[in-house]
Structure formats: structure tokens, C-alpha cells
Design a protein around this motif. Structure first.
Motif: not given
Length: 298
Positions: A244-259
Motif C-alpha cells: 500500500d504505497v498510499y500509506r507509506y513513504e517512500p515505499l513507491e520509489a523503492w518499488i519502482l527502483e527495484m522494478e
């Protein structure tokens, strides 16, 4: 060296949008609870007291009209109300008739309405239903409610005050549950090692881009992303993990970097699609006439 690597690790925190949204809901529910408390403990009891006072005046007026003033005190109001309520329909019908039966029915009906109003505000006891001077009390109530400018108070229903207590409970419990939920969510942490691109999820398991079988963004518009882990992973093999990248920062950036590291071709393709969409938008805007041109054509 180990200390230097540890110092580079990062930890998630709650996003401002999540905290603001949760805070607004908590405030709204708390206000609902306060409003329910105010209505249940102050507003509705005051209205019920006024209604009972007005109905007592009506009761004493009926007693005076039919010569029953010496019978106005009620020593056992709860018992009297219990005996009158089943006869409501009978009393309403009989009150329309003339003579002694009609007078008695009007008197009993007025008494029942008054006692019922007292029961709604928990004042159905002998201290409120016995009078030493009913004539004097009638005069006092006529001074309050007999004026042309006096507004007849709206009577309470049996459920009015209980419903307000329920509303208070819903608001208070809802606000507490939301706060508790936010605390629990805030205690949940994701950890990131930027040097090795290792993401550690709550519970201690971790994975790197090489462990990814897929990154599914089917619910990206809802701030959800699903990472499928290769079966070879010792702890998470074959699992699909929801983030859930709505709740946690900067989780979205980490996942995009892994992708980006795990699927470079896919990322390049996405960039190409975005560039094509941007070019198309620019061309469409360029083809639209300006305000000056549109005015000249008009």
C-alpha cells in the motif's frame, strides 16, 4: 564496514496524505460523538422538560375543567402509566364522547401524555408527580404556557434520547478505532538498503530485484502494487506481496527502483508510451485555434 552499511538503510514513515485523511475522519467522528452527547444529555432533556411542563399544564387544565383537581397527584406514576398505555386507543375514542365518560377519558389521556413525557427524561417518580397546591401550580404554568406568544414545545419520542447516546457511542468508538488503526499502521515499517536494493518487509523477510518474478500495477490507481516473488526465494518463494504505497513513504520509489533494475525493458517501454502520449497531447494543443484566432473567426 558493517556499521557504515547499516547507517545507509532507510525506513518508511506515514505519508502526509494518510495522516491528514485519518485526522479529518477522526475529527469528524469525534464531533459526531460530541454532538450526540450534547443532544442526549442537554438539548433533548431540556426539550423533554419543556414538553413535560406543557403537558402538565394541559393535564391540570383538564382536571380543573372537569372538577378533578383533588385527584391530580400520582403516587405511583410508573404503575399508573403502565395501566394507561394499553388503553391509549380506547381513551382517544372515549375522549370524543360527552358526559362523565368523556370527561374521565380526557383527564386520563392528558395524564398519560404527561407521565409519558416524564418517562422519556427519567423523571417518572413521585417527587415530580405529587402536588401540595395543584391550583397554584396551574396558575404558574399558565403564566408560562398560557401566553399567546408561548411556543408549544415539540414532544420527545421514546427513541430520541437513546438514539443520541448511540450516535455518541458510534462517534467515540469510531474515532478511537481509527486512531488505534493509525498507530498500528504506523508501527509497521519497511526497510530499504539503497546499496543492495534490498527491501525488508514487516516480519523480517527481505528480497532484491533479482527475486522479482513480476511487478503487477493493476491497481496502481488505488495506490496498490503487487510483487510476485520467484519460487527460489527461501522465505517468500511463490508468494504475491501487496504493498500500500498510499500509506507509506517512500515505499513507491523503492518499488519502482527495484522494478527498473529487474525489468529494464519494461521500464523503457513505459517511458516510450509516456513520451508518445505527451507528444500527441502537444500536437493536439498546437492544432487547436488560439483565443485570438477563434475570436477573429467568430
Amino acid at each position: 564496514m558493517a556499521d557504515e552499511q547499516t547507517s545507509t538503510k532507510q525506513t518508511t514513515w506515514l505519508t502526509s496524505r494518510f495522516k491528514i485523511k485519518t485526522g479529518l475522519f477522526v475529527i469528524a467522528l469525534a464531533l459526531l460523538g460530541v454532538l450526540g452527547w450534547y443532544d442526549a444529555s442537554i438539548k433533548y432533556p431540556a426539550r423533554g422538560q419543556d414538553s413535560a411542563s406543557y403537558l402538565l399544564r394541559e393535564y391540570l387544565e383538564k382536571a380543573n375543567q372537569h372538577g378533578y383537581m383533588l385527584r391530580t397527584s400520582v403516587a405511583d406514576p410508573a404503575g399508573e402509566l403502565d395501566s394507561l398505555k394499553p388503553r391509549r386507543g380506547e381513551l382517544i375514542k372515549a375522549a370524543e364522547s360527552e358526559g362523565v365518560a368523556g370527561a374521565q377519558a380526557q383527564f386520563d389521556l392528558a395524564k398519560m401524555n404527561w407521565l409519558e413525557a416524564l418517562s422519556y427524561i427519567n423523571k417518572l417518580d413521585a417527587a415530580n408527580t405529587t402536588f401540595d397546591n395543584p391550583h397554584g401550580l396551574r396558575d404558574e404554568l399558565n403564566d408560562v404556557w398560557g401566553k399567546a406568544s408561548a411556543k408549544v414545545p415539540k414532544p420527545l419520542k421514546a427513541y430520541d434520547i437513546p438514539v443520541q447516546w448511540i450516535i455518541m457511542g458510534v462517534g467515540a468508538v469510531g474515532a478511537l478505532l481509527l486512531l488505534l488503526n493509525a498507530i498500528i499502521i504506523g508501527m509497521k515499517k519497511y526497510h530499504w538498503d539503497p546499496e543492495t536494493k534490498t527491501l525488508t518487509i514487516p516480519g523480517g523477510a527481505s528480497f532484491t530485484p533479482s527475486d522479482l518474478a513480476d511487478v503487477d500495477k493493476r491497481k496502481w490507481d488505488k495506490f496498490l502494487v503487487f510483487c510476485s516473488i520467484k519460487k527460489s526465494h527461501p522465505q517468500l518463494g511463490g508468494k504475491e506481496i501487496k504493498f500500500d504505497v498510499y500509506r507509506y513513504e517512500p515505499l513507491e520509489a523503492w518499488i519502482l527502483e527495484m522494478e527498473a533494475e529487474a525489468f529494464p525493458d519494461r521500464v523503457e517501454e513505459q517511458k516510450g508510451e509516456e513520451a508518445a502520449e505527451l507528444t500527441q497531447a502537444v500536437e493536439e494543443n498546437a492544432n487547436e485555434p488560439s483565443h485570438a484566432e477563434a475570436a477573429a473567426e467568430g
